[in-house]
Design an enzyme around this catalytic site. Structure first.
Site, PDB file in Angstrom:
ATOM      1  N   HIS A 186       0.834  -1.209   0.000  1.00  0.00           N
ATOM      2  CA  HIS A 186       0.000   0.000   0.000  1.00  0.00           C
ATOM      3  C   HIS A 186       0.869   1.261   0.000  1.00  0.00           C
ATOM      4  CE1 HIS A 186      -2.754   2.831   2.507  1.00  0.00           C
ATOM      5  NE2 HIS A 186      -3.022   2.984   1.212  1.00  0.00           N
TER       6      HIS A 186
HETATM    7 CA    CA Z   1       0.432  -0.381  -4.281  1.00  0.00          CA
END
Ligand code: CA
Ligand code: ZLM
Ligand code: ZN
Length: 391
Positions: A186
């Site tokens: 992320h």
């Molecule tokens: Ca990513």
């Protein structure tokens, strides 16, 4: 004004300083800056430098880095070395993420670290100004894309957030900037920096789930579907996350990527795009858990390039070095409209014995197949459900 314009999306520039390759995070640390040596040799071996403007980047200045990071933290990063970090840490609470306090294995202090950090950042800032000045339509820095770094704290192998610094520069010229992140992790640092900002939309595709294949939370553990920017601020709805189970394959990735990106670009109408191309989303990556091939990873880049917006291309993660090099070389070819032969010209790449433990490098296979590398399969229904929800 005769209205004569250069066709968009054709001028490509490459920004790099080879000195970043000399650094070592530590013997068994997964981040290997020498993957950039391999990538560079492939790119030069295929002659791709003749299709772009190549620039040797200079180090970023402390003042430039302070546009996002805390001055104390920047000062610490500019001076720290294995010899003095204990003394410096004692007077600096912001060094909490540097050893021996915590996360020290992830973000060690190593020899030449300052040089490395300010060089990859310098290359990203130079690439950015090539775009904002209109000199380039596409600017590439494979040594950049360090998306986890926070304002005053290192995280997940990232110390300076070159992406945030680049977007801040872009906001002086472009009304809206879209950030897309195909690293398997992320892009939390970039999202956090712009969570109140409606002029920046962040979109990350990443491995996410309650637990990973080894029973631990997959790093950094954030970026669920309902994570959409800071609620109650103008930035609400200007962050989007696509949490993905392990084992996603080419066909499935193409589906989620193109469905999401087309809607986001049509709705947000960005003036420029920053694309973080972390290669740890490839099958067979030492840290990643996806099953996608170099071909599909590249198709993501081609898909964004086909929208013909000023485009900043950055690297990021990628821990199976030979595949990182193949992917980023392949993508440099795509961006410069070159078609590479299936075989690497062997006389032009470093010999495999130069890199112990990487015997397959140089075998000449450009597009390794990653089919069924992971035990886990990713269910179509789960992805469809998600795309519906994003709509
Ligand atoms: Ca990513
Ligand atoms: N331990 N050495 C992606 C950043 C991923 C956090 C679990 C450290 C490792 C990993 C470091 C040599 C990007 C976590 C890990 C052991 C807490 C992560 C040093 C092996 C080693 O052998 C290792 C002593 C190290 C780190 C594995 N760390 C694997 N995964 C993640 C960070 C960065 O790709 O997104 C962008 C460049 N960290 O899982 C721990 C929870 C620290
Ligand atoms: Zn990553």
């Amino acid at each position: 004004e005769l209205g004569i314009t250069r066709p968009a999306g054709h001028k490509v520039s490459f920004h790099y300083n080879s000195h970043v390759e000399d650094m070592h995070f530590g013997k068994t640390h997964p981040m290997k800056p020498w993957r950039l040596t391999l990538a560079k040799h492939l790119i030069l071996g295929f002659g791709l430098q003749y299709s772009m403007d190549t620039y040797e980047a200079v180090a970023a200045g402390k003042d430039e880095v302070e546009a996002f990071h805390d001055p104390d933290y920047v000062d610490f990063l500019s001076r720290v070395s294995p010899n003095n970090f204990r003394e410096l840490s004692e007077i600096a609470h912001f060094a909490a993420s540097i050893p021996p306090r915590h996360d020290g294995d992830n973000c060690p202090v190593f020899d030449g670290m300052s040089t490395y950090l300010f060089l990859y950042t310098g290359a990203t800032l130079e690439a950015t100004s090539a775009l904002t000045s209109g000199q380039s339509d596409v600017a590439i820095n494979w040594s950049g894309g360090l998306h986890h770094a926070h304002k005053g704290e290192a995280s997940g192998f990232c110390y300076i957030n070159d992406i945030v610094l680049s977007i801040l520069d872009m906001l002086r010229v472009y009304p809206r900037v879209l950030y897309i992140d195909i690293d398997v992790h992320h892009g939390d640092g970039v999202e956090e920096a712009f969570q109140r900002q409606p002029r920046v939309m962040t979109l990350s595709f990443h491995r996410y789930g309650p637990y990973d294949d080894t029973g631990h939370k997959f790093f950094p553990g954030t970026g669920d579907l309902d994570d959409i920017g800071l609620r109650g601020t103008p930035g609400e709805h200007f962050a989007l996350n696509v949490p993905i189970p392990s084992g996603i394959d080419d066909r499935q990735y193409k589906y989620v990527f193109e469905e999401t990106c087309s809607r986001v670009i049509d709705a947000f109408k960005p003036s420029a795009v920053v694309l973080q191309c972390g290669a740890d989303s490839l099958g067979g990556d030492r840290l990643g858990q996806f099953n996608i091939n170099i071909r599909q990873h590249g198709e993501c880049i081609s898909y964004i390039q086909s929208r013909r917006l000023p485009l900043l291309i950055l690297g990021g993660g990628g821990y199976t070095a030979r595949n990182v090099a193949r992917a980023w070389c392949h993508e440099t070819a795509l961006l410069t409209s070159n078609t590479l032969p299936e075989q690497i010209p062997l006389d032009l790449v470093p010999r495999p014995e130069a890199f112990s433990g990487n015997k397959t490098h140089g075998e000449g296979k450009m597009y390794p197949s990653f089919e069924r590398l992971h035990k886990n399969e990713c269910k179509d229904a789960e992805l469809e459900f998600m795309v519906k929800k994003i709509e």
